[in-house]
Design a protein around this motif. Structure first.
Motif, PDB file in Angstrom:
ATOM      1  N   UNK A 149      11.731  16.084   7.889  1.00 55.79           N
ATOM      2  CA  UNK A 149      11.813  14.789   8.570  1.00 55.79           C
ATOM      3  C   UNK A 149      11.180  14.851   9.952  1.00 55.79           C
ATOM      4  N   UNK A 150      11.476  15.916  10.709  1.00 51.68           N
ATOM      5  CA  UNK A 150      10.994  16.002  12.091  1.00 51.68           C
ATOM      6  C   UNK A 150       9.477  16.020  12.181  1.00 51.68           C
ATOM      7  N   UNK A 151       8.803  16.548  11.165  1.00 51.39           N
ATOM      8  CA  UNK A 151       7.352  16.672  11.218  1.00 51.39           C
ATOM      9  C   UNK A 151       6.651  15.558  10.453  1.00 51.39           C
ATOM     10  N   UNK A 152       7.287  14.398  10.402  1.00 50.14           N
ATOM     11  CA  UNK A 152       6.652  13.232   9.783  1.00 50.14           C
ATOM     12  C   UNK A 152       6.131  12.310  10.874  1.00 50.14           C
ATOM     13  N   UNK A 153       4.825  12.336  11.167  1.00 52.60           N
ATOM     14  CA  UNK A 153       4.296  11.464  12.218  1.00 52.60           C
ATOM     15  C   UNK A 153       4.426   9.988  11.896  1.00 52.60           C
ATOM     16  N   UNK A 154       4.612   9.665  10.600  1.00 56.30           N
ATOM     17  CA  UNK A 154       4.729   8.246  10.229  1.00 56.30           C
ATOM     18  C   UNK A 154       6.054   7.643  10.681  1.00 56.30           C
ATOM     19  N   UNK A 155       7.060   8.513  10.946  1.00 58.59           N
ATOM     20  CA  UNK A 155       8.369   8.009  11.360  1.00 58.59           C
ATOM     21  C   UNK A 155       8.403   7.860  12.875  1.00 58.59           C
ATOM     22  N   UNK A 156       7.833   6.786  13.360  1.00 59.23           N
ATOM     23  CA  UNK A 156       7.750   6.580  14.810  1.00 59.23           C
ATOM     24  C   UNK A 156       9.126   6.405  15.442  1.00 59.23           C
ATOM     25  N   UNK A 157      10.132   6.061  14.633  1.00 66.72           N
ATOM     26  CA  UNK A 157      11.475   5.900  15.155  1.00 66.72           C
ATOM     27  C   UNK A 157      12.061   7.183  15.699  1.00 66.72           C
ATOM     28  N   UNK A 222      16.968   8.319   4.305  1.00 72.41           N
ATOM     29  CA  UNK A 222      17.314   7.171   3.462  1.00 72.41           C
ATOM     30  C   UNK A 222      16.235   6.100   3.541  1.00 72.41           C
ATOM     31  N   UNK A 223      15.698   5.889   4.754  1.00 69.02           N
ATOM     32  CA  UNK A 223      14.634   4.894   4.919  1.00 69.02           C
ATOM     33  C   UNK A 223      13.395   5.297   4.116  1.00 69.02           C
ATOM     34  N   UNK A 224      13.046   6.597   4.146  1.00 66.38           N
ATOM     35  CA  UNK A 224      11.886   7.073   3.391  1.00 66.38           C
ATOM     36  C   UNK A 224      12.098   6.920   1.893  1.00 66.38           C
ATOM     37  N   UNK A 225      13.314   7.234   1.426  1.00 65.53           N
ATOM     38  CA  UNK A 225      13.602   7.094   0.003  1.00 65.53           C
ATOM     39  C   UNK A 225      13.450   5.635  -0.436  1.00 65.53           C
ATOM     40  N   UNK A 226      13.894   4.729   0.421  1.00 64.73           N
ATOM     41  CA  UNK A 226      13.752   3.309   0.091  1.00 64.73           C
ATOM     42  C   UNK A 226      12.284   2.910   0.036  1.00 64.73           C
ATOM     43  N   UNK A 227      11.486   3.393   1.003  1.00 65.89           N
ATOM     44  CA  UNK A 227      10.065   3.076   1.012  1.00 65.89           C
ATOM     45  C   UNK A 227       9.360   3.644  -0.207  1.00 65.89           C
ATOM     46  N   UNK A 228       9.732   4.876  -0.578  1.00 67.56           N
ATOM     47  CA  UNK A 228       9.127   5.491  -1.765  1.00 67.56           C
ATOM     48  C   UNK A 228       9.476   4.713  -3.020  1.00 67.56           C
ATOM     49  N   UNK A 229      10.728   4.235  -3.092  1.00 67.06           N
ATOM     50  CA  UNK A 229      11.138   3.448  -4.253  1.00 67.06           C
ATOM     51  C   UNK A 229      10.336   2.154  -4.347  1.00 67.06           C
ATOM     52  N   UNK A 230      10.114   1.509  -3.185  1.00 68.63           N
ATOM     53  CA  UNK A 230       9.317   0.278  -3.178  1.00 68.63           C
ATOM     54  C   UNK A 230       7.869   0.557  -3.564  1.00 68.63           C
ATOM     55  N   UNK A 231       7.319   1.662  -3.028  1.00 68.03           N
ATOM     56  CA  UNK A 231       5.943   2.018  -3.365  1.00 68.03           C
ATOM     57  C   UNK A 231       5.800   2.368  -4.840  1.00 68.03           C
ATOM     58  N   UNK A 232       6.816   3.078  -5.373  1.00 72.48           N
ATOM     59  CA  UNK A 232       6.768   3.432  -6.785  1.00 72.48           C
ATOM     60  C   UNK A 232       6.833   2.191  -7.658  1.00 72.48           C
ATOM     61  N   UNK A 233       7.652   1.227  -7.240  1.00 73.77           N
ATOM     62  CA  UNK A 233       7.741  -0.026  -7.999  1.00 73.77           C
ATOM     63  C   UNK A 233       6.399  -0.753  -7.994  1.00 73.77           C
ATOM     64  N   UNK A 234       5.746  -0.799  -6.816  1.00 72.35           N
ATOM     65  CA  UNK A 234       4.433  -1.443  -6.728  1.00 72.35           C
ATOM     66  C   UNK A 234       3.406  -0.685  -7.554  1.00 72.35           C
ATOM     67  N   UNK A 235       3.503   0.654  -7.507  1.00 69.59           N
ATOM     68  CA  UNK A 235       2.561   1.478  -8.265  1.00 69.59           C
ATOM     69  C   UNK A 235       2.721   1.235  -9.761  1.00 69.59           C
ATOM     70  N   UNK A 236       3.988   1.225 -10.223  1.00 71.19           N
ATOM     71  CA  UNK A 236       4.239   0.992 -11.643  1.00 71.19           C
ATOM     72  C   UNK A 236       3.785  -0.409 -12.058  1.00 71.19           C
ATOM     73  N   UNK A 237       3.960  -1.356 -11.135  1.00 67.74           N
ATOM     74  CA  UNK A 237       3.507  -2.716 -11.426  1.00 67.74           C
ATOM     75  C   UNK A 237       1.995  -2.742 -11.605  1.00 67.74           C
TER      76      UNK A 237
END
Length: 435
Positions: A149-157, A222-237
């Motif tokens: 988590x700490x080395x994720x530059x995408x997590x600006x929070x 938890x936020x990343x897991x939610x984003x991945x789930x949304x991306x996976x849903x879009x990908x599957x779509x």
């Protein structure tokens, strides 16, 4: 004898600080994928010079000089982005401050309550060794538990970690006067009661720090897991759309093939009767209807052909030259959704990078060949700018799919060209890939 003791003292602190700075930079670099040995040894050399200067010419504020130098070294020599190193560096210097504070207080309490004539240096070395051990173990624990988590530059929070870390560092260092030349005299005047109280306060601050770190990392996980789930849903779509389009094209193709004999009879009759213009119009109408998978069939995989055609159209609309040479052997055991997702992520990243290109004609290339039981995929495209390539969602998806089939994915940027290589080895996987 005094000279030998001083030499040993200097050698000890050079060793401890050298190893400590090595661990610090390794922690800052994260998982080690970006580790560059020459740059690490360069930083260790700088830190050893700083240690010698501090031992020989004690001055106030060396800790903050150390922070500044490490920031500049990481930014300009290691080419790390600000957001990439902010959270790890905040954690790093907070842990270092806690270790230094505990060490100073413990040494002060022991020397005040226990008479150890002539053993002051030995006591100092022992306390510093224990402090260093605690520092190393804490870094290892944090790297193992929170490193992803700490080395994720995408997590600006994660920038929010800077505030509590900065407050704790400032409070501990100011209250104990760790950066003052008179901190030893100050600590010796605290007394046993005040010293024990200070240790408990720092311990409580350390506990609060770890609770904050745990809360932040869990929240962003938890936020990343939610984003991945949304991306996976879009990908599957998207994959479902490609597969549906492939089925539709197949139906059109099968229908056209079923009626081709009748169409040929009609054309033959028109031409025999001399109705050449009617025959030409009829042939043109057949040509329009025949625009189906036969026109797109290049890779050997129906679903992938649709995807490649659409991405080629997308690239052409944006003025991007696209070269495609993809051959998938019949029956190669890679599921269509995974194959489409793999190529889609590669091509989407390439098109996005080419759109930012300036001053020259952008291009992208995608190739795929089977070598025995291994499928080799290679992509390249123009890439503007000197910033290092970071693993975002697209590249992360590529790496995950490759791993699902016992393969790997690697990429690099050199001379303005981004290149990615993917190997799929599905025959070596004991378990079947799952969706």
């Amino acid at each position: 004898m005094l000279m030998e003791g001083r030499v040993f003292f200097y050698a000890w602190w050079l060793l401890v600080n050298g190893v400590q700075n090595y661990l610090a930079l390794s922690f800052l670099l994260g998982t080690g994928k970006r580790e560059k040995k020459r740059q690490i040894w360069g930083w260790i050399s700088i830190s050893l010079i700083m240690t010698l200067l501090a031992l020989r010419f004690p001055v106030s504020g060396m800790f903050f000089v150390h922070i500044l130098l490490l920031i500049l070294y990481s930014r300009w020599i290691l080419h790390m982005e600000w957001e990439e190193m902010a959270a790890p560096m905040a954690v790093l210097f907070t842990i270092a401050t806690f270790a230094e504070g505990f060490s100073a207080l413990a040494l002060s309490l022991i020397s005040t309550s226990i008479e150890v004539p002539g053993k002051g240096i030995v006591l100092q070395l022992l306390v510093s060794a224990l402090s260093f051990l605690a520092y190393a173990l804490l870094l290892r624990h944090i790297q193992g538990k929170y490193g992803q988590i700490l080395h994720r530059p995408s997590l600006s929070g994660l920038y929010l970690l800077l505030l509590p870390c900065a407050c704790m560092v400032a409070a501990v260092r100011f209250c104990l006067r760790l950066d003052s030349r008179s901190f030893e005299a100050y600590l010796s005047r605290l007394g046993i009661g005040a010293g024990v109280t200070a240790i408990f306060v720092i311990g409580a601050a350390a506990l609060i720090f770890f609770l904050i770190l745990e809360s932040f990392c869990r929240l962003f996980s938890l936020w990343e897991e939610k984003q991945k789930a949304l991306q996976l849903a879009e990908q599957r779509k998207g994959e479902g759309m490609y597969l549906e389009e492939a089925r539709r094209q197949n139906q059109q193709y099968a229908s056209f093939q079923h009626d081709i004999d009748n169409h040929l009879l009609v054309l033959s009759g028109l031409m025999t009767g001399g109705a050449y213009r009617e025959a030409e119009r009829y042939a043109q109408e057949l040509s329009k209807r025949a625009f189906s998978l036969e026109h797109l069939k290049t890779s050997g995989n129906v679903s992938l052909d649709i995807l490649l055609y659409e991405k080629s159209d997308c690239a052409r609309e944006r003025g991007i030259n696209m070269f495609c040479d993809v051959e998938i052997p019949q029956g190669f055991p890679v599921e269509d959704p995974d194959l489409c997702a793999l190529f889609s992520n590669i091509l989407d990243n390439a098109i996005t990078a080419c759109e930012k290109e300036g001053g020259r004609k952008p291009f992208l290339s995608i190739k795929a060949k089977a070598r025995g039981k291994i499928l080799m995929i290679e992509g390249s495209n123009t890439f503007l700018g000197s910033r290092p390539v970071r693993e975002g969602t697209g590249l992360g998806n590529v790496r995950r799919i490759a791993g699902r089939y016992g393969g790997m994915a690697e990429w690099e940027k050199r001379d303005g060209i981004f290149r990615i290589s993917v190997l799929l080895c599905p025959f070596t996987k004991e378990n079947q890939p799952s969706a």
